[in-house]
Design a protein around this motif. Structure first.
Motif, PDB file in Angstrom:
ATOM      1  N   GLU A   1      10.657  10.296 -21.200  1.00 58.85           N
ATOM      2  CA  GLU A   1       9.470  10.363 -20.338  1.00 58.85           C
ATOM      3  C   GLU A   1       8.588  11.553 -20.697  1.00 58.85           C
TER       4      GLU A   1
ATOM      5  N   ALA B   1      15.951   2.862 -11.423  1.00 55.57           N
ATOM      6  CA  ALA B   1      15.190   4.114 -11.358  1.00 55.57           C
ATOM      7  C   ALA B   1      16.112   5.313 -11.201  1.00 55.57           C
TER       8      ALA B   1
ATOM      9  N   CYS C   1       7.740   2.777  -9.976  1.00 53.77           N
ATOM     10  CA  CYS C   1       8.800   2.296 -10.869  1.00 53.77           C
ATOM     11  C   CYS C   1       8.902   0.775 -10.875  1.00 53.77           C
TER      12      CYS C   1
ATOM     13  N   GLY D   1       5.346   2.533 -14.037  1.00 52.95           N
ATOM     14  CA  GLY D   1       5.420   3.735 -14.857  1.00 52.95           C
ATOM     15  C   GLY D   1       4.267   4.688 -14.598  1.00 52.95           C
TER      16      GLY D   1
ATOM     17  N   HIS E   1       5.426   8.416  -9.369  1.00 50.31           N
ATOM     18  CA  HIS E   1       5.240   7.377 -10.385  1.00 50.31           C
ATOM     19  C   HIS E   1       5.799   6.056  -9.857  1.00 50.31           C
TER      20      HIS E   1
ATOM     21  N   LEU F   1      13.791   3.877 -16.821  1.00 47.71           N
ATOM     22  CA  LEU F   1      13.839   3.843 -15.350  1.00 47.71           C
ATOM     23  C   LEU F   1      12.855   2.840 -14.758  1.00 47.71           C
ATOM     24  N   THR F   2      11.936   2.359 -15.584  1.00 47.70           N
ATOM     25  CA  THR F   2      10.834   1.536 -15.074  1.00 47.70           C
ATOM     26  C   THR F   2      11.168   0.052 -15.172  1.00 47.70           C
TER      27      THR F   2
ATOM     28  N   TYR G   1       4.895   6.254 -17.519  1.00 49.17           N
ATOM     29  CA  TYR G   1       6.261   6.063 -17.998  1.00 49.17           C
ATOM     30  C   TYR G   1       6.575   4.572 -18.152  1.00 49.17           C
TER      31      TYR G   1
ATOM     32  N   ARG H   1       8.639   6.496  -7.063  1.00 46.11           N
ATOM     33  CA  ARG H   1       9.643   7.543  -7.253  1.00 46.11           C
ATOM     34  C   ARG H   1       9.235   8.810  -6.503  1.00 46.11           C
TER      35      ARG H   1
END
Ligand SMILES: Cc1cc2nc3c(=O)[nH]c(=O)nc-3n(C[C@H](O)[C@H](O)[C@H](O)COP(=O)(O)OP(=O)(O)OC[C@H]3O[C@@H](n4cnc5c(N)ncnc54)[C@H](O)[C@@H]3O)c2cc1C
Lengths: 550, 63
Positions: free
Chosen positions: A364, A544, A526, A443, A524, A426-427, A421, A520
């Protein structure tokens, strides 16, 4: 470096003196801490505050006993102010900083480009603010002290570092003596000359640029508005460039490029600086008397580490990357590192992180650094063309800019933007992006759009995860209970914010009629859906938190 | 051409100039102009570009 007055003496700023207290470890056992942070610069402080926001204490070491010397980074982007808001320092920041949106670029004497950063009545913050770095550091220090969770140790310098059994073993030099400290995790926020980096034998890799700038702060009264001014080939610096920014307290930042044939030593003599600044002030049409406050030499680099995590050590800010000032990303990207790292490290320390959460920090944030390199590298080459070919094309573009859009667009300084991201492990990607009319794709950072007269979207951001549900996508009672269960299973808090559709905020989120965004702790997005399917929300939460492999 | 493509054109031109070197710079740029003239839809387009490129440059001595 010569100074107009003694070190940390200023025409307008009184440097705080922080007390250096003896460490509890002195003479005793090397006690173990969950998180140690080396460096109480803006990035280390922001990391400590983010950890504290999640209830995690930290020990912060800094070799000096005040804030950093000189104003250094002055342009703070909207996305950094959003981070300050979460850390509770936005109010103080806004009370002092100068907001701005516009800029002008000149070729010789002619204005050829007008910068207008996107802004409107539905935005909470301006796209950019100017404030001297020492104020920012001071506000962060005071906020950190107020948490009661940050053990700030001034005058304590990391000397040696060893990693053993996944623990960081630090040897610290303090005015009261040397001591040992053990930490499960170490945040290296110790700046461009990072001692941590050297101790681990790690090197920054990348490019250095030829262009050199003298960075000068002068105190001068002027009613000129706060905007960015860039001068190409101006009368006061033929063949080179000048940047001018306004700061609070009647301070003006003047960056002027040295020509290739100029000697650095000579250029940094006070006499020479007075002569150059005098010519620039005259060119700007200012008549008021001015005084020198601070100066420094600057060169542009695009350098970074190959990985930002090394076992228990996590690099952030200048310790991890050096980026050009053009487009104002140095400090802004460091603050985003801290915001990203902070919540992940907190979850890790609290045993709530999946096995891949901490490893997502490198893709990231190093991804963000490489994006900055691409953007800022272009701006840097435009400001200081590194070859004859680049200079010819640049000068041709400048001379066409007044009359031709195609050339004028090349003058966009590409100011700092938050990185998406999208490619992060995590996305959760969209199932069907056609269900959304724009908005933040998974992201991307959530826009801080207006909800009503005085509330904005990010006011509703929870400390952990937040589900923003718009319009007809608001979950019913049964789904609410099921959502609480999936959050409990994931081990996190999930705030539900049900909001009306048809508002400017809904439009900015691309969910005019309805939709759901899972966000998040660092704001951001996710994942997003047209409707909240509880099982999918649960899966996206698990992802995430780093529970699915990359 | 999109703005992003134009930016790439800018960068490729800079790289080509560096590759050609100073000695052949003028010949290279003139050849490039002739080839672009051939790529223009008609003479008017090329004449307009010629005029725009000359605008603001000091005329050569003797004219
Ligand atoms: C002269 C100058 C001008 C700049 N101008 C601009 C600008 O115009 N715009 C811009 O965006 N950026 C600018 N920057 C960059 C910007 O200031 C940095 O990006 C920013 O300060 C990075 O913050 P940081 O917290 O990562 O590092 P730093 O601010 O460097 O903080 C590192 C901290 O670590 C401490 N430390 C170091 N070693 C040890 C040790 N062994 N033990 C304990 N503590 C240690 C230091 O005392 C310091 O407080 C400039 C930098 C400099 C030096």
């Amino acid at each position: 470096m010569p100074r107009p007055r003694g070190q940390t003496q200023s025409l307008y700023y009184e440097y705080p003196r922080y007390v250096s207290a003896p460490a509890p470890e002195l003479g005793g056992e090397a006690s173990r801490h969950a998180v140690a942070i080396v460096g109480a610069g803006p990035v280390g402080l922001c990391a400590a505050l983010t950890l504290a926001r999640h209830g995690v204490p930290s020990v912060v070491l800094d070799a000096k006993t005040s804030v950093g010397e000189g104003s250094r980074a002055i342009c703070i982007a909207r996305h950094s102010v959003e981070i300050f808001q979460q850390l509770g320092v936005a109010g103080r920041f806004l009370g002092k900083a100068l907001p701005w949106t516009d800029g002008t670029s000149y070729y010789r004497e002619q204005p050829v480009y007008r910068l207008r950063m996107p802004h409107g009545p539905d935005e909470r913050y301006y796209p950019m603010y100017n404030l001297q770095q020492q104020y920012i550091e001071q506000y962060l220090v005071e906020a950190a002290q107020a948490t009661g969770l940050v053990d700030l140790r001034w005058g304590h310098a990391l000397d040696t570092l060893r990693l053993a059994d996944d623990t960081a073993m630090l040897e610290v030099e303090s005015p009261q003596g040397r001591y040992h400290l053990r930490a499960s995790y170490l945040v290296a926020a110790d700046g461009a000359h990072s001692r941590v980096r050297h101790q681990l034998g790690l090197k920054l890799a990348g490019a250095a640029y030829e262009g050199r700038y003298v960075i000068v702060d002068v105190q001068m009264r002027s009613s000129y508005p706060t905007e960015r001014r860039a001068f190409f080939d101006p009368v006061a610096n033929r063949g080179a460039t000048i940047l001018v920014h306004k700061q609070p307290d009647d301070i003006w930042r003047i960056d002027y490029q040295l020509r290739d044939d100029e000697d650095e030593q000579e250029a940094l003599s006070e006499r020479e600086i007075r002569a150059r600044v005098g010519a620039i002030v005259a060119m700007l049409g200012e008549r008021a008397p001015w005084q020198l406050e601070w100066w420094s030499l600057y060169k542009a680099y695009t350098l970074c580490l190959d990985g930002y995590r090394h076992g228990p050590v996590l690099f952030a800010g200048d310790a991890a990357h050096l980026v050009p000032i053009f487009g104002v990303r140095g400090l802004n990207s460091g603050l985003a590192d801290a915001a990203d790292l902070g919540w992940k490290l907190a979850m890790q320390v609290q045993g709530r992180a999946g096995p891949h959460l901490l490893d997502s920090y490198t893709p990231e944030r190093r991804g963000a650094t490489l994006d900055v390199f691409a953007q800022a590298g272009r701006s840097t080459r435009f400001m200081t063309p590194p070859s004859r070919g680049e200079r010819l094309v640049r000068d041709a573009a400048l001379s066409l800019a007044a009359g031709h859009d195609c050339a004028r667009r090349l003058l966009d300084p590409r100011q700092s933007q938050p990185y998406s991201y999208a490619a992060s492990p995590l996305t959760t990607p969209d199932d069907d992006c056609s269900l959304f009319a724009g908005g933040p794709t998974p992201g991307a950072a959530l826009a801080n759009a207006r909800l009503d007269d005085d509330t904005f979207l990010l006011d509703g951001l929870g400390r952990e995860f937040t589900l923003f549900a718009f319009g007809d996508a608001a979950p019913g009672d049964a789904d609410r209970a099921a959502l609480a269960t999936v959050a409990r299973d994931a081990g996190v808090d999930l705030e539900l914010r049900c909001l009306a559709a048809g508002t400017p905020a809904a439009a900015r989120c691309g969910v005019a009629e309805g939709g759901v965004l899972l966000v998040r702790p660092d704001r951001h997005v996710c994942a997003r859906w047209r409707h909240a399917d509880v099982a999918r929300v649960g899966a996206a939460l698990q992802r995430a938190l780093g529970r699915s492999p990359a | 051409m999109t703005p992003a493509e134009f930016e790439q054109a800018y960068e490729r031109l800079a790289a080509a100039l560096d590759a050609v070197g100073e000695t052949d710079e003028t010949l290279f740029l003139t050849r490039l102009a002739l080839l672009l003239a051939d790529a223009c839809p008609d003479l008017d387009a090329f004449a307009a570009a010629l005029d725009a490129a000359q605008a603001g440059l000091a005329p050569a001595a003797g004219e």
